[in-house]
Design a protein around this motif. Structure first.
Motif, PDB file in Angstrom:
ATOM      1  N   GLN A  49       0.849  -1.212   0.000  1.00 33.89           N
ATOM      2  CA  GLN A  49       0.000   0.000   0.000  1.00 33.89           C
ATOM      3  C   GLN A  49       0.878   1.253   0.000  1.00 33.89           C
ATOM      4  OE1 GLN A  49      -2.641  -0.182   3.390  1.00 33.89           O
ATOM      5  NE2 GLN A  49      -3.842  -1.854   2.520  1.00 33.89           N
ATOM      6  N   GLU A  61       1.216  15.896  -8.421  1.00 38.44           N
ATOM      7  CA  GLU A  61       2.280  16.876  -8.654  1.00 38.44           C
ATOM      8  C   GLU A  61       2.751  16.864 -10.100  1.00 38.44           C
ATOM      9  OE1 GLU A  61       4.506  15.089  -5.465  1.00 38.44           O
ATOM     10  OE2 GLU A  61       4.676  17.055  -4.527  1.00 38.44           O
ATOM     11  N   ALA A 141       3.762  12.510   6.103  1.00 36.94           N
ATOM     12  CA  ALA A 141       4.502  11.285   5.750  1.00 36.94           C
ATOM     13  C   ALA A 141       5.731  11.140   6.657  1.00 36.94           C
ATOM     14  CB  ALA A 141       4.907  11.317   4.278  1.00 36.94           C
ATOM     15  N   GLU A 167      12.167  12.807   2.206  1.00 40.09           N
ATOM     16  CA  GLU A 167      10.903  13.470   2.563  1.00 40.09           C
ATOM     17  C   GLU A 167      11.168  14.807   3.275  1.00 40.09           C
ATOM     18  OE1 GLU A 167       8.481  12.383   1.145  1.00 40.09           O
ATOM     19  OE2 GLU A 167       7.930  10.307   1.537  1.00 40.09           O
ATOM     20  N   PRO A 209      -7.735   5.694  10.437  1.00 37.15           N
ATOM     21  CA  PRO A 209      -8.911   5.911  11.280  1.00 37.15           C
ATOM     22  C   PRO A 209      -8.541   6.099  12.747  1.00 37.15           C
ATOM     23  CG  PRO A 209      -8.779   3.634  10.497  1.00 37.15           C
ATOM     24  CD  PRO A 209      -7.716   4.394   9.786  1.00 37.15           C
TER      25      PRO A 209
HETATM   26  N1  FAQ Z   1      -5.509   5.814   3.024  1.00 35.88           N
HETATM   27  O1  FAQ Z   1      -6.127  -0.556  10.929  1.00 35.88           O
HETATM   28  P1  FAQ Z   1      -5.629   0.674  10.216  1.00 35.88           P
HETATM   29  C1  FAQ Z   1       3.480   9.722   1.095  1.00 35.88           C
HETATM   30  C2  FAQ Z   1      -6.761   1.647   5.688  1.00 35.88           C
HETATM   31  S1  FAQ Z   1       3.340   8.071   1.470  1.00 35.88           S
HETATM   32  C3  FAQ Z   1      -5.987   4.633   2.580  1.00 35.88           C
HETATM   33  O2  FAQ Z   1      -5.268   1.846  11.030  1.00 35.88           O
HETATM   34  P2  FAQ Z   1      -2.856   0.231   9.468  1.00 35.88           P
HETATM   35  C4  FAQ Z   1       4.694  10.177   0.346  1.00 35.88           C
HETATM   36  C5  FAQ Z   1      -5.773   0.572   6.121  1.00 35.88           C
HETATM   37  O3  FAQ Z   1      -4.942   0.206   5.051  1.00 35.88           O
HETATM   38  C6  FAQ Z   1       1.714   7.919   2.169  1.00 35.88           C
HETATM   39  N2  FAQ Z   1      -6.245   3.595   3.409  1.00 35.88           N
HETATM   40  O4  FAQ Z   1      -4.442   0.228   9.234  1.00 35.88           O
HETATM   41  C7  FAQ Z   1       4.318  11.172  -0.671  1.00 35.88           C
HETATM   42  C8  FAQ Z   1      -6.718  -0.517   6.575  1.00 35.88           C
HETATM   43  O5  FAQ Z   1      -7.264  -1.206   5.448  1.00 35.88           O
HETATM   44  P3  FAQ Z   1      -6.869  -2.733   5.082  1.00 35.88           P
HETATM   45  C9  FAQ Z   1       1.420   6.528   2.496  1.00 35.88           C
HETATM   46  C10 FAQ Z   1      -6.004   3.789   4.721  1.00 35.88           C
HETATM   47  O6  FAQ Z   1      -2.220  -0.346   8.276  1.00 35.88           O
HETATM   48  C11 FAQ Z   1       4.088  12.497  -0.316  1.00 35.88           C
HETATM   49  C12 FAQ Z   1      -7.883   0.270   7.163  1.00 35.88           C
HETATM   50  O7  FAQ Z   1      -7.818   1.563   6.623  1.00 35.88           O
HETATM   51  N3  FAQ Z   1       2.100   6.167   3.706  1.00 35.88           N
HETATM   52  O8  FAQ Z   1       2.610  10.412   1.450  1.00 35.88           O
HETATM   53  C13 FAQ Z   1      -5.486   4.982   5.227  1.00 35.88           C
HETATM   54  O9  FAQ Z   1      -2.504  -0.327  10.793  1.00 35.88           O
HETATM   55  C14 FAQ Z   1       3.726  13.442  -1.295  1.00 35.88           C
HETATM   56  C15 FAQ Z   1      -7.820   0.331   8.685  1.00 35.88           C
HETATM   57  O10 FAQ Z   1      -6.702   1.139   9.137  1.00 35.88           O
HETATM   58  C16 FAQ Z   1       2.085   4.901   4.171  1.00 35.88           C
HETATM   59  O11 FAQ Z   1       1.521   4.021   3.562  1.00 35.88           O
HETATM   60  C17 FAQ Z   1      -5.237   6.017   4.322  1.00 35.88           C
HETATM   61  N4  FAQ Z   1      -4.761   7.220   4.711  1.00 35.88           N
HETATM   62  O12 FAQ Z   1      -2.494   1.797   9.541  1.00 35.88           O
HETATM   63  C18 FAQ Z   1       4.207  10.801  -2.002  1.00 35.88           C
HETATM   64  C19 FAQ Z   1       2.834   4.672   5.449  1.00 35.88           C
HETATM   65  N5  FAQ Z   1      -5.347   4.839   6.563  1.00 35.88           N
HETATM   66  O13 FAQ Z   1      -5.478  -2.715   4.538  1.00 35.88           O
HETATM   67  C20 FAQ Z   1       3.829  11.751  -2.958  1.00 35.88           C
HETATM   68  C21 FAQ Z   1       2.842   3.232   5.875  1.00 35.88           C
HETATM   69  C22 FAQ Z   1      -5.772   3.609   6.879  1.00 35.88           C
HETATM   70  O14 FAQ Z   1      -6.918  -3.520   6.369  1.00 35.88           O
HETATM   71  C23 FAQ Z   1       3.616  13.067  -2.593  1.00 35.88           C
HETATM   72  N6  FAQ Z   1       1.571   2.796   6.329  1.00 35.88           N
HETATM   73  N7  FAQ Z   1      -6.162   2.983   5.775  1.00 35.88           N
HETATM   74  O15 FAQ Z   1      -7.874  -3.152   4.043  1.00 35.88           O
HETATM   75  C24 FAQ Z   1       1.115   2.947   7.608  1.00 35.88           C
HETATM   76  O16 FAQ Z   1       1.785   3.532   8.454  1.00 35.88           O
HETATM   77  C25 FAQ Z   1      -0.196   2.353   7.964  1.00 35.88           C
HETATM   78  O17 FAQ Z   1      -0.531   1.376   6.988  1.00 35.88           O
HETATM   79  C26 FAQ Z   1      -1.361   3.391   8.106  1.00 35.88           C
HETATM   80  C27 FAQ Z   1      -2.662   2.624   8.398  1.00 35.88           C
HETATM   81  C28 FAQ Z   1      -1.062   4.325   9.263  1.00 35.88           C
HETATM   82  C29 FAQ Z   1      -1.532   4.176   6.811  1.00 35.88           C
END
Ligand code: FAQ
Length: 324
Positions: A49, A61, A141, A167, A209
């Motif tokens: 993801q 962008e 991020a 970043e 969430p």
């Molecule tokens: N969007 O139980 P939790 C960037 C989903 S990189 C969509 O809390 P978890 C760089 C979640 O997948 C940005 N879905 O889940 C950049 C789960 O669904 P699932 C990306 C979301 O995994 C900058 C459900 O909700 N960063 O920005 C979102 O423990 C500028 C329940 O949620 C990462 O991916 C959301 N916002 O915590 C690029 C960081 N939030 O899979 C270009 C790594 C939650 O069970 C330009 N990821 N969900 O069906 C993480 O830290 C974690 O996966 C979270 C979610 C915190 C995102």
């Protein structure tokens, strides 16, 4: 007569104890190590993801590369978008060490089956959006990803170290775009404020969430994949933004935002979680456009993948001495 020992159970119990010990001692789990199946699946889910977010995140962008207001701004924006492509590649590579192929991950994305960050489903109608994305989206991020440098899974944690360094530059360039606009004409100041008004709430929702609706957090924190809860990181982010908004002279669009002496943190207004879940279901302003564009790019790049594979095949034959 005693029953024969169930060696597979003994093996798994030993392996699990070893895994738990490594995690408890802050040591890294590496691809060669035994790991519980659920740990592997959680990592594939989160890392893929995350990779998809970087790749889809190039689009909002990319929209401004040809229209950047100067050559310098264009060069900076191109470098940033290229960094995002690189982040996607490190992350796909980290996920591949868990036994999933890049083709499978890409197919899941273009079939609309894989999630990517909600934030990239919003449009970028003005140049100030480049500032707001850098300041708010890259800012969020960083807050989310610095703790991921200590993730228990080695390849993910190590990828995050380099990603976070880049970043930081992204966040600074966004802040600097907004600062320049805020020091400009009335129209430029309005454009900057309008962009922040549109990106502020979606950037808070990026952290996921609320803790009581986050099904994955508890287990991921036990496994030391995540180090802090979604709400804790969101709170930390707001604490970081407030003094920076003062320097910019920008108003954060939350009338309920105020310092709470008792909790030593900011009270804030309610995030529109209905909107967030609608975006996750594919109903955000740009979901369809983002996936369609990725699908087209994938199809148009087929000849490059084929040529690279053919070149690799010929090199391998040469190495084996089968081709003069
Ligand atoms: N969007 O139980 P939790 C960037 C989903 S990189 C969509 O809390 P978890 C760089 C979640 O997948 C940005 N879905 O889940 C950049 C789960 O669904 P699932 C990306 C979301 O995994 C900058 C459900 O909700 N960063 O920005 C979102 O423990 C500028 C329940 O949620 C990462 O991916 C959301 N916002 O915590 C690029 C960081 N939030 O899979 C270009 C790594 C939650 O069970 C330009 N990821 N969900 O069906 C993480 O830290 C974690 O996966 C979270 C979610 C915190 C995102």
């Amino acid at each position: 007569m005693t029953a024969p020992a169930d060696l597979s159970v003994v093996d798994d119990a030993d392996a699990l104890a070893r895994f738990d010990e490594l995690v408890a001692n802050e040591q890294r789990i590496e691809p060669r190590d035994w790991m519980p199946e659920a740990y592997r699946k959680t990592l594939i889910r989160q890392i893929s993801q995350h990779a998809h977010s970087e790749i889809i995140g190039m689009q909002p962008e990319g929209n401004w590369i040809t229209r950047a207001p100067s050559l310098k701004r264009k060069a900076i924006l191109m470098a940033k978008v290229q960094d995002e492509a690189g982040h996607g590649l490190y992350l796909y590579s980290a996920a591949q060490t868990l036994g999933i192929t890049r083709d499978t991950m890409m197919q899941q994305l273009i079939d609309g089956k894989a999630k990517y960050s909600s934030i990239f489903n919003y449009p970028t109608p003005t140049w100030a959006d480049m500032g707001a994305i850098g300041w708010l989206v890259d800012g969020a991020a960083i807050v989310n990803q610095v703790p991921l440098c200590r993730c228990s899974y080695g390849p993910y944690g190590r990828a995050m170290v380099r990603v976070c360094k880049e970043e930081s530059f992204h966040q600074r360039q966004g802040f600097e775009i907004l600062l320049t606009l805020m020091q400009g004409t009335e129209e430029q100041r309005e454009m900057a404020q309008d962009a922040v008004n549109r990106w502020y709430w979606p950037s808070l929702a990026m952290f996921g969430p609320p803790d009581d609706q986050s099904p994955n957090s508890a287990q991921s924190m036990t496994w030391k994949i995540k180090r802090f809860s979604n709400d804790d990181l969101r709170q930390r982010f707001v604490g970081m933004l407030v003094p920076q908004a003062e320097i910019l002279g920008i108003t954060l669009p939350d009338p309920d935002l105020r310092w709470n002496d008792e909790t030593q943190s900011y009270d804030m207004g309610e995030i529109d979680w209905d909107e967030f879940f609608e975006v996750l279901k594919g109903n955000g302003p740009c979901n369809a456009e983002r996936i369609e564009r990725r699908r087209t790019a994938h199809e148009e790049g087929a000849w490059v993948r084929e040529a690279a594979a053919e070149y690799a095949r010929k090199q391998a034959l040469c190495a084996e001495g089968q081709v003069a």
